[in-house]
Motif scaffolding. Structure first.
Motif, PDB file in Angstrom:
ATOM      1  N   VAL A 191      12.419  14.568  14.221  1.00  0.00           N
ATOM      2  CA  VAL A 191      11.255  14.643  15.112  1.00  0.00           C
ATOM      3  C   VAL A 191      10.258  15.601  14.458  1.00  0.00           C
ATOM      4  CG1 VAL A 191      10.389  15.273  17.399  1.00  0.00           C
ATOM      5  CG2 VAL A 191      12.694  14.311  17.161  1.00  0.00           C
ATOM      6  N   PRO A 192       9.007  15.175  14.250  1.00  0.00           N
ATOM      7  CA  PRO A 192       8.023  16.097  13.671  1.00  0.00           C
ATOM      8  C   PRO A 192       7.864  17.351  14.532  1.00  0.00           C
ATOM      9  CG  PRO A 192       7.190  13.849  13.639  1.00  0.00           C
ATOM     10  CD  PRO A 192       8.448  13.828  14.449  1.00  0.00           C
ATOM     11  N   LEU A 193       7.562  18.449  13.870  1.00  0.00           N
ATOM     12  CA  LEU A 193       7.484  19.737  14.565  1.00  0.00           C
ATOM     13  C   LEU A 193       6.489  19.704  15.715  1.00  0.00           C
ATOM     14  CD1 LEU A 193       8.567  22.626  14.537  1.00  0.00           C
ATOM     15  CD2 LEU A 193       6.835  23.209  12.819  1.00  0.00           C
ATOM     16  N   HIS A 194       5.355  19.047  15.526  1.00  0.00           N
ATOM     17  CA  HIS A 194       4.340  19.039  16.593  1.00  0.00           C
ATOM     18  C   HIS A 194       4.862  18.339  17.849  1.00  0.00           C
ATOM     19  CE1 HIS A 194       2.937  14.807  16.536  1.00  0.00           C
ATOM     20  NE2 HIS A 194       3.237  14.827  15.259  1.00  0.00           N
ATOM     21  N   GLU A 195       5.766  17.342  17.677  1.00  0.00           N
ATOM     22  CA  GLU A 195       6.311  16.659  18.849  1.00  0.00           C
ATOM     23  C   GLU A 195       7.320  17.548  19.588  1.00  0.00           C
ATOM     24  OE1 GLU A 195       7.732  12.726  18.149  1.00  0.00           O
ATOM     25  OE2 GLU A 195       5.931  12.113  17.034  1.00  0.00           O
ATOM     26  N   LEU A 196       8.061  18.369  18.853  1.00  0.00           N
ATOM     27  CA  LEU A 196       8.953  19.333  19.521  1.00  0.00           C
ATOM     28  C   LEU A 196       8.141  20.295  20.382  1.00  0.00           C
ATOM     29  CD1 LEU A 196      11.438  20.235  16.613  1.00  0.00           C
ATOM     30  CD2 LEU A 196      11.875  18.746  18.575  1.00  0.00           C
ATOM     31  N   PHE A 197       7.005  20.731  19.835  1.00  0.00           N
ATOM     32  CA  PHE A 197       6.148  21.656  20.583  1.00  0.00           C
ATOM     33  C   PHE A 197       5.543  20.970  21.818  1.00  0.00           C
ATOM     34  CE2 PHE A 197       5.202  23.973  16.347  1.00  0.00           C
ATOM     35  CZ  PHE A 197       6.314  24.786  16.504  1.00  0.00           C
ATOM     36  N   SER A 198       4.989  19.787  21.634  1.00  0.00           N
ATOM     37  CA  SER A 198       4.333  19.082  22.749  1.00  0.00           C
ATOM     38  C   SER A 198       5.331  18.736  23.855  1.00  0.00           C
ATOM     39  CB  SER A 198       3.654  17.811  22.243  1.00  0.00           C
ATOM     40  OG  SER A 198       2.633  18.125  21.326  1.00  0.00           O
ATOM     41  N   ALA A 199       6.564  18.383  23.468  1.00  0.00           N
ATOM     42  CA  ALA A 199       7.589  18.055  24.465  1.00  0.00           C
ATOM     43  C   ALA A 199       7.901  19.256  25.338  1.00  0.00           C
ATOM     44  CB  ALA A 199       8.852  17.553  23.774  1.00  0.00           C
ATOM     45  N   ALA A 200       7.941  20.448  24.742  1.00  0.00           N
ATOM     46  CA  ALA A 200       8.214  21.663  25.524  1.00  0.00           C
ATOM     47  C   ALA A 200       7.087  21.924  26.520  1.00  0.00           C
ATOM     48  CB  ALA A 200       8.383  22.857  24.586  1.00  0.00           C
ATOM     49  N   ALA A 201       5.845  21.691  26.092  1.00  0.00           N
ATOM     50  CA  ALA A 201       4.708  21.915  26.986  1.00  0.00           C
ATOM     51  C   ALA A 201       4.711  20.935  28.152  1.00  0.00           C
ATOM     52  CB  ALA A 201       3.403  21.804  26.195  1.00  0.00           C
ATOM     53  N   ARG A 202       5.118  19.693  27.895  1.00  0.00           N
ATOM     54  CA  ARG A 202       5.197  18.712  28.988  1.00  0.00           C
ATOM     55  C   ARG A 202       6.341  19.053  29.943  1.00  0.00           C
ATOM     56  NH1 ARG A 202       4.525  15.118  24.589  1.00  0.00           N
ATOM     57  NH2 ARG A 202       6.752  14.606  24.636  1.00  0.00           N
ATOM     58  N   ARG A 203       7.436  19.537  29.408  1.00  0.00           N
ATOM     59  CA  ARG A 203       8.638  19.786  30.205  1.00  0.00           C
ATOM     60  C   ARG A 203       8.501  20.998  31.121  1.00  0.00           C
ATOM     61  NH1 ARG A 203      14.249  21.616  27.252  1.00  0.00           N
ATOM     62  NH2 ARG A 203      15.340  22.403  29.076  1.00  0.00           N
TER      63      ARG A 203
END
Length: 515
Positions: free
Chosen positions: A15-27
């Motif tokens: 998973v690209p790093l930016h998607e790990l970050f964005s997923a945390a913000a959504r969660r």
């Protein structure tokens, strides 16, 4: 048992790093994502929006996949914002410790091939001629960034598609040639490591992770990933809280629950003064039995190991109980480990050999250094055609783990590399700098205490019979980070040699250390 390789099993999908970050913000948009020594606090929503703005500003300056941006920012909310922003462009960040000597910063910046660098006023002057430093706290820059949209950055806005094989970050490590070398780490193993550390370190929901490591070392990635993928908080310590009472007070004040620390730092802390700590990953150097026993009595303690040339960590031991022998553990998922002899044949259980690593955790190699990469990243005779394995230089042996599996025991190094307070040092790099002094004809540096050393001792042969040791120490200190400056300098007439003409380290005089 099949020893070539011993595998940790199937890796998590990249998973690209930016998607790990964005997923945390959504969660968990309202969870606190970061606090720092200045008192700044940001929720995931605030961090997401601030980094979206900065990412768009960076894209406007041409940053996209495979482009590098230097970050000369200390541990802070602003640093994490910049890391998120660079990731959201698809580019790679290159952390540079602003406290490093000018010559080292210059070498890292030159070798990074970065487009430009982001910094702040607190980092001071960064004199690299011809390189564009942008201060994020400059009023004009802040106005430009704030004017950008805070909405989610889309694939269409990026300057190229982000894939797992793209660069995520570049970490510089000590180089035997006298110049640091950049390790080019891709996105391939980041999500896998984040999942493995979360499971094995009992992250739970919303841990408070101590941000202790220098941004220039990959333990800093371990810290923010452990917090981020579990909707937790990273608490960045101030620069003066390096251990002892100051660090105990910071941990207690912020209620840190998880941390990665070297045994050298753990030895300065009292478990009774940090009651919030639940889980400690110790690593960076061998964990002495007394330290393991003391901490294992009060927290969930693990031994975590991984060279910079891999994605952060490749082994995480099971929970260590008081009295248990301290071992590295077996490979995490997605990692294959091989212990081989000089002919690249697997050794039997209990026999020392050199550790090789394969799997998704491998970095791309050394940035723009095909020669060094080919030397350490070699074809694997035990994998699929074209598979590489990384030669660690660590001497280990397999042992039974008591549960039907295998675990690694660490024995030392097979080369001139040592670890001091968790930091990997090529002794040749220090020797090269010493030899550049006009008053030094030749020099040798040794680690005192074995492969995991307690101090560095330098021995110099002066070119004209005399050399000012104090001036020499200052000379080295202006070119190397403080942890690489020897604690002892001894002037000798000649280097003692063995009958076959090699340096006889045992015949060197005992070093004298000043307090």
């Amino acid at each position: 048992a099949v020893l070539a390789p011993v595998t940790g099993g199937t890796a998590s999908a990249p998973v690209p790093l930016h998607e790990l970050f964005s997923a945390a913000a959504r969660r968990a948009p309202d969870n606190v994502a970061v606090v720092d020594g200045s008192g700044t606090r940001m929720t995931y929503r605030e961090l997401d929006e601030a980094s979206n703005r900065l990412a768009r500003w960076l894209i406007g300056r041409g940053v996209g996949p495979e482009d590098a941006v230097v970050l000369a920012i200390g541990r802070s909310a602003r640093l994490l914002t910049a890391i998120w922003a660079v990731a959201k462009t698809g580019g790679a960040y290159v952390p540079v410790d602003p406290d490093y000597p000018t010559d080292r910063v210059k070498a890292m910046v030159e070798d990074s091939s970065a487009m430009f660098g982001l910094t702040v006023a607190e980092s001071g002057d960064l004199p690299v001629e011809g390189f564009d430093w942008v201060r994020l706290d400059d009023a004009q820059v802040m106005a430009q960034v704030v004017a950008e949209s805070a909405e989610v950055v889309t694939d269409a806005e990026r300057l190229g598609q982000v894939v797992a094989e793209n660069l995520a970050y570049v970490i510089f490590t000590s180089g035997s040639t006298g110049r640091p070398k950049g390790v080019a780490v891709t996105h391939s193993g980041l999500a896998n490591f984040a999942r493995q550390e979360s499971l094995r370190l009992s992250a739970g929901e919303a841990p408070v992770v101590l941000g202790f490591a220098s941004p220039s070392f990959d333990a800093s990635v371990l810290e923010y990933l452990l917090a981020t993928v579990n909707a937790g908080t990273i608490a960045y310590r101030p620069s003066d809280a390096v251990g002892g009472v100051a660090l105990e007070e910071f941990i207690a004040e912020h209620g840190a629950t998880h941390t990665f620390l070297t045994p050298s730092v753990l030895s300065t802390l009292d478990p009774a003064k940090v009651p919030s700590l639940r889980v400690i990953a110790a690593g960076g150097e061998a964990v002495p039995q007394p330290i393991a026993d003391r901490w294992a009595a009060t927290v969930e303690l693990h031994n975590l190991y991984g060279p910079t040339e891999t994605t952060i960590g490749i082994t995480i031991s099971p929970t260590i109980n008081p009295g248990d022998p301290v071992r590295l553990g077996g490979p995490i998922s997605g990692v294959d480990l091989l212990v081989l002899d000089e002919r690249l044949h697997p050794v039997s259980v209990g026999t020392p050999g050199e550790l090789y690593v394969a799997g998704c955790a491998l970095s791309r190699g050394y940035l723009d250094r095909a020669d060094l990469t080919a030397e350490r990243f070699v074809p694997s005779p035990y994998g699929e055609p074209g598979q590489r394995m990384y030669r660690t230089g660590d001497v280990v042996r397999w042992a039974a783990d008591g549960a039907g599996g295998l675990t690694l025991e660490y024995s030392g190094r097979s080369d001139d590399q040592v670890k001091l307070r968790g930091l990997r040092i090529e002794l040749g790099e220090i020797e090269t700098v010493l030899s550049e002094h006009p008053g030094v004809e030749s020099a040798v540096v040794v680690g005192v205490g074995g492969s995991v050393v307690s101090a560095l001792a330098a021995y110099v042969i002066p070119s004209d019979g005399v050399v000012d040791v104090f001036e020499l120490k200052s000379f080295v200190g202006h070119r190397l980070p403080s942890h690489m400056v020897p604690s002892s300098f001894t002037v000798i007439d000649a280097l003692p040699l063995t009958p076959v003409g090699k340096l006889d380290k045992r015949a060197l005089p005992d070093p004298v250390f000043e307090a």
